[in-house]
Design a protein around this motif. Structure first.
Motif, PDB file in Angstrom:
ATOM      1  N   GLN A 293       0.828  -1.205   0.000  1.00 49.98           N
ATOM      2  CA  GLN A 293       0.000   0.000   0.000  1.00 49.98           C
ATOM      3  C   GLN A 293       0.864   1.258   0.000  1.00 49.98           C
ATOM      4  O   GLN A 293       0.591   2.221  -0.725  1.00 49.98           O
ATOM      5  N   THR A 294       1.941   1.222   0.762  1.00 49.86           N
ATOM      6  CA  THR A 294       2.841   2.376   0.828  1.00 49.86           C
ATOM      7  C   THR A 294       3.565   2.596  -0.488  1.00 49.86           C
ATOM      8  O   THR A 294       3.717   3.740  -0.948  1.00 49.86           O
ATOM      9  N   ALA A 295       4.021   1.503  -1.117  1.00 46.90           N
ATOM     10  CA  ALA A 295       4.736   1.629  -2.397  1.00 46.90           C
ATOM     11  C   ALA A 295       3.837   2.236  -3.468  1.00 46.90           C
ATOM     12  O   ALA A 295       4.255   3.113  -4.235  1.00 46.90           O
ATOM     13  N   VAL A 296       2.587   1.774  -3.527  1.00 43.41           N
ATOM     14  CA  VAL A 296       1.640   2.349  -4.497  1.00 43.41           C
ATOM     15  C   VAL A 296       1.374   3.816  -4.156  1.00 43.41           C
ATOM     16  O   VAL A 296       1.309   4.673  -5.056  1.00 43.41           O
ATOM     17  N   SER A 297       1.248   4.121  -2.865  1.00 42.22           N
ATOM     18  CA  SER A 297       1.015   5.503  -2.445  1.00 42.22           C
ATOM     19  C   SER A 297       2.136   6.422  -2.895  1.00 42.22           C
ATOM     20  O   SER A 297       1.896   7.568  -3.288  1.00 42.22           O
ATOM     21  N   GLY A 304      -0.483  12.428  -7.992  1.00 40.49           N
ATOM     22  CA  GLY A 304      -1.566  13.257  -7.475  1.00 40.49           C
ATOM     23  C   GLY A 304      -1.168  14.709  -7.383  1.00 40.49           C
ATOM     24  O   GLY A 304      -1.950  15.603  -7.734  1.00 40.49           O
ATOM     25  N   GLY A 305       0.062  14.978  -6.905  1.00 46.29           N
ATOM     26  CA  GLY A 305       0.536  16.358  -6.849  1.00 46.29           C
ATOM     27  C   GLY A 305       0.607  16.982  -8.230  1.00 46.29           C
ATOM     28  O   GLY A 305       0.203  18.140  -8.431  1.00 46.29           O
ATOM     29  N   TRP A 306       1.102  16.205  -9.211  1.00 52.98           N
ATOM     30  CA  TRP A 306       1.173  16.700 -10.589  1.00 52.98           C
ATOM     31  C   TRP A 306      -0.221  16.941 -11.154  1.00 52.98           C
ATOM     32  O   TRP A 306      -0.491  17.980 -11.757  1.00 52.98           O
ATOM     33  N   LEU A 307      -1.122  15.954 -10.970  1.00 55.74           N
ATOM     34  CA  LEU A 307      -2.465  16.085 -11.521  1.00 55.74           C
ATOM     35  C   LEU A 307      -3.197  17.287 -10.928  1.00 55.74           C
ATOM     36  O   LEU A 307      -3.928  17.997 -11.631  1.00 55.74           O
ATOM     37  N   GLY A 308      -2.975  17.545  -9.639  1.00 51.62           N
ATOM     38  CA  GLY A 308      -3.619  18.679  -8.992  1.00 51.62           C
ATOM     39  C   GLY A 308      -3.138  20.020  -9.506  1.00 51.62           C
ATOM     40  O   GLY A 308      -3.819  21.041  -9.321  1.00 51.62           O
ATOM     41  N   ASP A 309      -1.967  20.035 -10.151  1.00 46.88           N
ATOM     42  CA  ASP A 309      -1.482  21.256 -10.793  1.00 46.88           C
ATOM     43  C   ASP A 309      -1.991  21.388 -12.223  1.00 46.88           C
ATOM     44  O   ASP A 309      -1.788  22.421 -12.867  1.00 46.88           O
ATOM     45  N   GLN A 310      -2.639  20.324 -12.748  1.00 48.94           N
ATOM     46  CA  GLN A 310      -3.117  20.328 -14.129  1.00 48.94           C
ATOM     47  C   GLN A 310      -4.635  20.487 -14.240  1.00 48.94           C
ATOM     48  O   GLN A 310      -5.117  21.108 -15.187  1.00 48.94           O
ATOM     49  N   ILE A 311      -5.376  19.899 -13.304  1.00 53.57           N
ATOM     50  CA  ILE A 311      -6.836  19.985 -13.330  1.00 53.57           C
ATOM     51  C   ILE A 311      -7.300  20.567 -11.996  1.00 53.57           C
ATOM     52  O   ILE A 311      -6.507  20.664 -11.048  1.00 53.57           O
ATOM     53  N   PRO A 312      -8.557  20.980 -11.893  1.00 51.87           N
ATOM     54  CA  PRO A 312      -9.028  21.508 -10.608  1.00 51.87           C
ATOM     55  C   PRO A 312      -8.772  20.514  -9.470  1.00 51.87           C
ATOM     56  O   PRO A 312      -9.068  19.325  -9.582  1.00 51.87           O
ATOM     57  N   ALA A 322     -12.641   8.732  -3.764  1.00 57.45           N
ATOM     58  CA  ALA A 322     -13.577   7.663  -4.119  1.00 57.45           C
ATOM     59  C   ALA A 322     -12.846   6.336  -4.312  1.00 57.45           C
ATOM     60  O   ALA A 322     -13.327   5.274  -3.880  1.00 57.45           O
ATOM     61  N   LEU A 323     -11.680   6.362  -4.935  1.00 57.64           N
ATOM     62  CA  LEU A 323     -10.894   5.139  -5.110  1.00 57.64           C
ATOM     63  C   LEU A 323     -10.465   4.565  -3.767  1.00 57.64           C
ATOM     64  O   LEU A 323     -10.438   3.340  -3.577  1.00 57.64           O
ATOM     65  N   GLN A 324     -10.149   5.436  -2.833  1.00 59.20           N
ATOM     66  CA  GLN A 324      -9.779   4.981  -1.489  1.00 59.20           C
ATOM     67  C   GLN A 324     -10.941   4.219  -0.856  1.00 59.20           C
ATOM     68  O   GLN A 324     -10.752   3.162  -0.245  1.00 59.20           O
ATOM     69  N   ALA A 325     -12.167   4.737  -0.999  1.00 60.42           N
ATOM     70  CA  ALA A 325     -13.347   4.076  -0.433  1.00 60.42           C
ATOM     71  C   ALA A 325     -13.571   2.704  -1.058  1.00 60.42           C
ATOM     72  O   ALA A 325     -13.890   1.728  -0.367  1.00 60.42           O
ATOM     73  N   ILE A 326     -13.390   2.617  -2.377  1.00 55.08           N
ATOM     74  CA  ILE A 326     -13.575   1.330  -3.060  1.00 55.08           C
ATOM     75  C   ILE A 326     -12.567   0.309  -2.542  1.00 55.08           C
ATOM     76  O   ILE A 326     -12.894  -0.870  -2.333  1.00 55.08           O
ATOM     77  N   PHE A 347      -6.385   1.234  -2.276  1.00 50.12           N
ATOM     78  CA  PHE A 347      -6.269   2.201  -1.190  1.00 50.12           C
ATOM     79  C   PHE A 347      -5.001   3.029  -1.362  1.00 50.12           C
ATOM     80  O   PHE A 347      -4.999   4.239  -1.096  1.00 50.12           O
ATOM     81  N   GLY A 348      -3.919   2.401  -1.818  1.00 46.18           N
ATOM     82  CA  GLY A 348      -2.682   3.140  -2.063  1.00 46.18           C
ATOM     83  C   GLY A 348      -2.837   4.205  -3.129  1.00 46.18           C
ATOM     84  O   GLY A 348      -2.326   5.315  -3.000  1.00 46.18           O
ATOM     85  N   ILE A 349      -3.570   3.872  -4.210  1.00 46.36           N
ATOM     86  CA  ILE A 349      -3.825   4.866  -5.262  1.00 46.36           C
ATOM     87  C   ILE A 349      -4.613   6.045  -4.695  1.00 46.36           C
ATOM     88  O   ILE A 349      -4.254   7.212  -4.895  1.00 46.36           O
ATOM     89  N   GLY A 350      -5.705   5.730  -3.996  1.00 50.27           N
ATOM     90  CA  GLY A 350      -6.567   6.793  -3.483  1.00 50.27           C
ATOM     91  C   GLY A 350      -5.902   7.620  -2.407  1.00 50.27           C
ATOM     92  O   GLY A 350      -5.888   8.855  -2.479  1.00 50.27           O
ATOM     93  N   PHE A 351      -5.345   6.948  -1.408  1.00 49.54           N
ATOM     94  CA  PHE A 351      -4.702   7.660  -0.301  1.00 49.54           C
ATOM     95  C   PHE A 351      -3.488   8.445  -0.785  1.00 49.54           C
ATOM     96  O   PHE A 351      -3.295   9.606  -0.418  1.00 49.54           O
ATOM     97  N   GLY A 352      -2.671   7.822  -1.629  1.00 42.01           N
ATOM     98  CA  GLY A 352      -1.493   8.516  -2.139  1.00 42.01           C
ATOM     99  C   GLY A 352      -1.848   9.734  -2.962  1.00 42.01           C
ATOM    100  O   GLY A 352      -1.256  10.799  -2.805  1.00 42.01           O
TER     101      GLY A 352
END
Length: 439
Positions: A293-297, A304-312, A322-326, A347-352
């Motif tokens: 989970q940590t490695a995926v995060s 996630g940091g990059w994407l947040g600089d590209q889209i809202p 939502a991915l974290q919840a799934i 969970f690693g994708i969502g949380f990370g």
């Protein structure tokens, strides 16, 4: 006593804060990542491992063990606003020094635990130190050093913490495994006390509170560089006071969205090792799942940091939360390890992905001027929600015999948090000071 916090710095003459061609803000990213490793990994991520060792030695119930992390949220509710005020007023260097000294005391007391009240007291003290030196403080530091690359900088700092967790989790599990005669959990806690003490002495010598302290500017861009850019390629950044922030819809949506999304994180940190032990998997197996989970995060903290600089950022936060919840739902599907590893990946994708963005969105929406205070106040509703997460999961397991209903409830609350992020609107206040920075 704090003379070590007032040392001169060799970057004073560089108008962009560069040392040998590297913007000094990136050194602050590295330091921030290390601070989060020593303040977060052994207290929160490793709590799933400590719980197994403590249950083995003392026979405490799941509810009693889950309460320990809830006491850390009591600390956060009480001291979060104070820490936010102090970091804005006293600076990051002061907060890191004092926080790590408190953490040293907490780790040492933890190593001496003989009964439940001592365990609670030790965890509370460790959490005070972590709260003073950790996430709130270093995110405020990075919010001062970066504007255009804020999401990426915070994401990379979280990657540093993730790498530390990737290394430390299996090591801690190996050392404290109650089924083996190795170092043991007491001596392991003593090692962390020494690491915290050394870090308290060394790290403040490196930290610079703001780029202006060394004659530099956020992102390493001099004002004349910014001024030469097209107005079409600029962003208007609000500079809200704490009072203005509290009157916005975004403040409350982000605060409660963060809280609902973090409830399940806290519960899993407390109970994942215990859940696996219910299915006759050992503490080492728990450490491998946490490591995946940590490695995926780690990967998705950067993405996630990059994407947040590209889209809202609110849209990106909705997707990752939502991915974290799934991912959490997979913990309720069966006892085969495949379900636990599927949980670890999702969970690693969502949380990370969401972790750097929950802080970066506050910087984008509320600015730099009162960031520490705003971040500190916003932790109050979040920590109130977190108070019930771990003991609720423990109580439901004690009463029902398994964790299924508890994790399904928490996954549902997690989805509510995702929706709250999505509907958070960026403030548009008349008369609020705005600063122009390059995109």
């Amino acid at each position: 006593m704090f003379s070590l916090l007032n040392m001169g710095n060799p970057w004073q003459e560089s108008p962009t804060g560069k040392s040998r061609g590297v913007f000094y803000g990136w050194w602050m990213v590295a330091v921030s990542g290390f601070i989060m490793v020593i303040t977060a990994v052994p207290i929160f991520q490793a709590s799933a491992l400590w719980a197994v060792a403590l249950e083995s030695q003392f026979g405490w119930s799941r509810t009693q063990l889950g309460l320990a992390l809830s006491f850390t949220r009591v600390e956060g509710s009480l001291t979060g606003p104070i820490a936010g005020y102090l970091v804005d007023r006293m600076g990051t260097r002061f907060m890191v020094f004092t926080g790590l000294m408190i953490l040293t005391v907490g780790f040492f007391l933890f190593s001496q635990v003989q009964n439940l009240w001592m365990f609670y007291l030790a965890y509370f003290i460790m959490s005070v130190g972590q709260g003073q030196a950790g996430w709130l403080t270093v995110m405020t530091l990075l919010n001062h050093w970066f504007v255009r690359h804020r999401g990426m900088a915070m994401g990379l700092a979280m990657v540093g913490m993730g790498i530390g967790g990737l290394v430390l989790m299996p090591v801690i599990a190996w050392l404290i495994n109650p089924e083996a005669d190795r170092l043991g959990w007491r001596h392991t806690a003593e090692i962390f006390a020494v690491v915290a003490l050394v870090s308290a002495i060394v790290l403040p010598k490196i930290i610079r509170n703001k780029p202006e302290d060394i004659g530099a500017f956020p992102d390493g861009e001099a004002p004349d560089v910014v001024a030469d850019l097209d107005t079409d390629s600029s962003i208007q950044e609000l500079e809200l006071t704490i009072g203005q922030a509290l009157r916005t819809q975004a403040f409350w949506c982000i605060s409660f969205g963060h809280g609902f999304g973090s409830m399940v994180v806290l519960a899993i940190m407390s109970h994942l090792g215990l859940l696996l032990s219910d299915f006759n998997y050992g503490v080492q197996t728990a450490s491998w799942i946490i490591m995946v989970q940590t490695a995926v995060s780690i990967v998705f903290q950067v993405f996630g940091g990059w994407l947040g600089d590209q889209i809202p950022k609110n849209v990106a936060l909705f997707i990752f939360t939502a991915l974290q919840a799934i991912g959490v739902v997979f913990l309720t599907l069966g006892s085969d390890l495949i379900y636990f590893y599927a949980f670890a990946v999702l969970f690693g994708i969502g949380f990370g992905g969401r972790t750097p963005l929950t802080t970066a969105i506050r910087g984008e929406y509320f600015g730099r001027a009162s960031f520490g205070k705003i971040l500190g106040i916003s932790t109050v509703p979040m920590n109130i929600l977190l108070l019930i997460a771990a003991p609720m999961a423990g109580f439901m397991r004690d009463e029902l015999g398994d964790y299924d209903l508890a994790f399904l409830v928490l996954a549902g609350l997690n989805m509510i948090g995702a929706v709250l992020f999505l509907v958070a609107r960026k403030p548009k206040l008349s008369g609020v000071v705005q600063t122009t920075t390059a995109t």
